[in-house]
Design a protein around this motif. Structure first.
Motif, short mmCIF file in Angstrom:
data_model
loop_
_atom_site.label_atom_id
_atom_site.label_comp_id
_atom_site.label_asym_id
_atom_site.label_seq_id
_atom_site.Cartn_x
_atom_site.Cartn_y
_atom_site.Cartn_z
N ASN A 92 1.02 -1.17 0.00
CA ASN A 92 -0.12 -0.02 -0.10
C ASN A 92 0.80 1.43 0.03
O ASN A 92 0.74 2.11 -0.59
N PHE A 101 -6.47 -0.23 -0.89
CA PHE A 101 -6.46 -1.28 -0.08
C PHE A 101 -7.51 -1.21 0.94
O PHE A 101 -7.76 -0.30 1.64
N TYR A 123 -3.83 0.87 6.07
CA TYR A 123 -5.05 0.96 5.09
C TYR A 123 -6.44 0.86 6.13
O TYR A 123 -6.41 0.19 7.09
#
Length: 181
Positions: A92, A101, A123
């Motif tokens: 991410n 994500f 995330y």
């Protein structure tokens, strides 16, 4: 006498085996409870799914469309899930906002919060309820294997579904063709 007993046992075994074969033949074409449940949610239904975050605020997955999406179903009690989450956070970070994500935790909020203190992620994490289980099955995970990852393209089409642990090189390799340069 021994031959008669042996012949009787062999005959009984043949009958049981035949009945078992008939039952298998009948049962193999019948939909399993999981397959029936999976049919209740389609891939397009997933985007209207509303799940709560750790603060109880509801989010629809449709808000993630427009970029590739990595949706990872996991649970704190799952060893392979615990091992792969740092790789998802690293990926991410590496994609710098070009990919959305989202983790879907199949646990209670208090358990997820405690777990994320030990294994933090960078995330969004949403709480999976029964509808998340149906979504996971509707996306092809009929046995409820965890972890389970689905990668969607920017148009919202599932381009990869994979049960089991992924590492960062695998994940990044799948994402490369989906992210504009």
């Amino acid at each position: 006498m021994n031959i008669k007993v042996l012949a009787g046992v062999a005959g009984l075994f043949a009958v049981v085996a035949s009945l078992g074969g008939i039952a298998w033949q009948i049962g193999k074409d019948a939909p399993s409870p999981i397959a029936v449940e999976a049919a209740t949610m389609t891939q397009s239904d997933v985007w209207s799914l509303a799940l709560k975050d750790l603060d109880g605020k509801s989010h629809t997955l449709a808000s993630l469309r427009g970029k590739p999406v990595v949706m990872n179903f996991w649970a704190g009690w799952c060893g392979p899930c615990r091992e792969e989450l740092p790789a998802f956070s690293a990926s991410n970070k590496g994609w710098g906002g070009k990919v959305n994500f989202v983790g879907v935790a199949l646990d209670k909020a208090e358990d997820v919060k405690a777990f994320l203190k030990d294994v933090p992620v960078n995330y969004q994490v949403l709480l999976g309820e029964q509808s998340a289980m149906e979504a996971m099955r509707g996306l092809g995970n009929r046995h409820g294997t965890l972890p389970f990852t689905v990668i969607f393209d920017a148009q919202g089409r599932a381009v990869l579904t994979t049960p089991g642990k992924m590492d960062r090189p695998q994940l990044d390799e799948y994402l490369k063709p989906l992210v504009p340069r």
